[in-house]
Design a protein around this motif. Structure first.
Motif, mmCIF file in Angstrom:
data_model
loop_
_atom_site.group_PDB
_atom_site.id
_atom_site.type_symbol
_atom_site.label_atom_id
_atom_site.label_comp_id
_atom_site.label_asym_id
_atom_site.label_seq_id
_atom_site.Cartn_x
_atom_site.Cartn_y
_atom_site.Cartn_z
ATOM 1 N N ALA A 154 -4.204 -16.736 -6.405
ATOM 2 C CA ALA A 154 -2.999 -16.210 -7.051
ATOM 3 C C ALA A 154 -3.146 -14.711 -7.307
ATOM 4 O O ALA A 154 -2.217 -13.921 -7.051
ATOM 5 N N MET A 155 -4.299 -14.316 -7.815
ATOM 6 C CA MET A 155 -4.555 -12.907 -8.090
ATOM 7 C C MET A 155 -4.483 -12.080 -6.809
ATOM 8 O O MET A 155 -3.906 -10.985 -6.784
ATOM 9 N N GLU A 156 -5.039 -12.615 -5.731
ATOM 10 C CA GLU A 156 -4.997 -11.916 -4.446
ATOM 11 C C GLU A 156 -3.563 -11.733 -3.961
ATOM 12 O O GLU A 156 -3.215 -10.682 -3.408
ATOM 13 N N GLY A 157 -2.726 -12.753 -4.168
ATOM 14 C CA GLY A 157 -1.335 -12.642 -3.748
ATOM 15 C C GLY A 157 -0.588 -11.554 -4.498
ATOM 16 O O GLY A 157 0.181 -10.780 -3.911
ATOM 17 N N LEU A 158 -0.807 -11.466 -5.802
ATOM 18 C CA LEU A 158 -0.163 -10.418 -6.597
ATOM 19 C C LEU A 158 -0.650 -9.039 -6.168
ATOM 20 O O LEU A 158 0.153 -8.115 -5.969
ATOM 21 N N LEU A 159 -1.963 -8.881 -6.028
ATOM 22 C CA LEU A 159 -2.516 -7.574 -5.664
ATOM 23 C C LEU A 159 -2.044 -7.122 -4.291
ATOM 24 O O LEU A 159 -1.763 -5.940 -4.081
ATOM 25 N N ALA A 160 -1.932 -8.065 -3.339
ATOM 26 C CA ALA A 160 -1.445 -7.709 -2.007
ATOM 27 C C ALA A 160 -0.020 -7.175 -2.061
ATOM 28 O O ALA A 160 0.385 -6.374 -1.215
ATOM 29 N N GLY A 161 0.724 -7.620 -3.063
ATOM 30 C CA GLY A 161 2.099 -7.159 -3.230
ATOM 31 C C GLY A 161 2.255 -5.970 -4.150
ATOM 32 O O GLY A 161 3.378 -5.607 -4.520
ATOM 33 N N GLY A 162 1.132 -5.354 -4.560
ATOM 34 C CA GLY A 162 1.191 -4.154 -5.392
ATOM 35 C C GLY A 162 1.354 -4.405 -6.868
ATOM 36 O O GLY A 162 1.605 -3.470 -7.634
ATOM 37 N N CYS A 186 -4.708 -0.226 -9.597
ATOM 38 C CA CYS A 186 -4.664 -1.375 -8.673
ATOM 39 C C CYS A 186 -3.235 -1.706 -8.255
ATOM 40 O O CYS A 186 -3.015 -2.595 -7.430
ATOM 41 N N ARG A 187 -2.260 -0.988 -8.792
ATOM 42 C CA ARG A 187 -0.869 -1.131 -8.349
ATOM 43 C C ARG A 187 -0.696 -0.301 -7.074
ATOM 44 O O ARG A 187 -0.230 0.836 -7.120
ATOM 45 N N LYS A 188 -1.074 -0.862 -5.951
ATOM 46 C CA LYS A 188 -1.074 -0.127 -4.690
ATOM 47 C C LYS A 188 0.184 -0.443 -3.885
ATOM 48 O O LYS A 188 0.936 -1.360 -4.215
#
Length: 338
Positions: free
Chosen positions: A155-163, A312-314
């Protein structure tokens, strides 16, 4: 300089008084609730106004877990499934469960970023515990720490991939609580050696998360008097110590009934115990002003952690939301990868 606080606001638009307060108080971030949400254009405009008030790209948070806890609701927004659905799928097919929860949170990230919201108070990595208060319930992925940790990471990876910056909660574990901390102070009397291998374990596995939110829960074998949010022993020895979390630590909402004392005292005690930031959600101006008198500017390690969390908001990776949603639906409907 920004202050060690995240605030909510009262309604759908920023009032003149709120704008002046936020300009002077300079909170590090903001949090939105259902009362702040009507239509996409309105939310986008509100996010712009909040950042204009403080003069920088401040993080804007929301609770968008899915299931019972989602502030962006149908019919305007997608009804995301509760965490338990992904735990059930994982037990049938591990690969499908992991892919589905990652996709679901990548979709959540796309939905949030379209509005200007770039931080999500998710995933909830508390355990499901039989006989505990129902406040967690199906918000948890599983009764098993390893399953919770693996799905929480996806779940964390999904959020981070989306910025979108994730916030794991409620550290070090709310699942065993005997009360809803919105209404009363829960106690957990389980021995520490049991907690270390159960409730605390998912947080240890996700200790590299950029942010975490504390639990307003007393763990009597470690600190018999104070909830984790106000307990130096819990934060230093457990959260920063045995769990090893070194990201940005925010309190859960200071206005919840689990905490005692004035709002100023609650804020001072949370920061004194080791929280980097305090969170205040209800948007009541009188309470926010009281908290602002207790909250210092971010500095030292707290500032370093805040900067790392903001960074981390990329830029989101390439993602086709339509095909992603179709794939998620297929995984949930078949319970297995093709």
């Amino acid at each position: 300089m920004t202050s060690a606080a995240i605030y909510g606001l009262a309604g759908l638009e920023l009032t003149a008084d709120e704008k002046a307060f936020f300009r002077d108080a300079a909170p590090w971030g903001f949090i939105l609730f259902a009362r702040n949400v009507d239509r996409p254009k309105q939310v986008s405009k509100l996010c712009v106004a909040l950042r204009d008030a403080v003069g920088w790209n401040a993080p804007i948070f929301i609770d968008q877990e899915g299931g019972r806890v989602q502030r962006l609701k149908p019919p305007t927004w997608r009804a995301a499934p509760p965490a338990e659905v992904f735990g059930d799928l994982f037990r049938k097919d591990e690969a499908a469960g992991l892919e589905a929860v990652r996709l679901n949170h990548r979709l959540i990230a796309a939905e949030l970023m379209a509005l200007g919201i770039d931080a999500d108070c998710a995933p909830c990595i508390d355990l499901q515990i039989e006989g505990a208060d129902a406040i967690i319930g199906d918000r948890s992925y599983s009764t098993e720490p390893e399953i919770v940790a693996r799905l929480g990471r996806a779940a964390m990876e999904g959020l981070l991939a989306g910025g979108v910056a994730p916030v794991i909660k409620h550290i070090p574990g709310h699942g065993r609580a005997d009360a809803d901390s919105h209404l009363a102070l829960p106690r957990v009397d389980t021995r520490r050696e049991v907690l270390e291998t159960t409730d605390f374990a998912p947080f240890r596995d996700l200790a590299d998360a950029p942010m975490a939110m504390t639990a307003h829960v007393v763990y009597s074998d470690i600190d018999a008097d104070d909830p984790a949010t106000h307990s130096e022993a819990m934060i230093a020895d457990v959260i920063r110590g045995s769990i090893g979390f070194d990201g940005l630590l925010m309190s859960d909402d200071l206005s919840m009934q689990a905490l005692s004392g004035t709002l100023r005292v609650r804020a001072e005690r949370a920061l004194g115990a080791g929280c980097d930031l305090v969170l205040h959600c209800n948007g009541r101006m009188k309470e926010m002003v009281e908290i602002a008198h207790a909250v210092p500017a971010l500095s030292g390690r707290a500032l370093d952690r805040a900067n790392a969390a903001a960074d981390c908001r990329k830029t989101p990776d390439d993602f086709d939301a339509e095909s992603g949603l179709a794939r998620l639906d297929a995984l949930l409907n078949t319970g297995a990868a093709p």
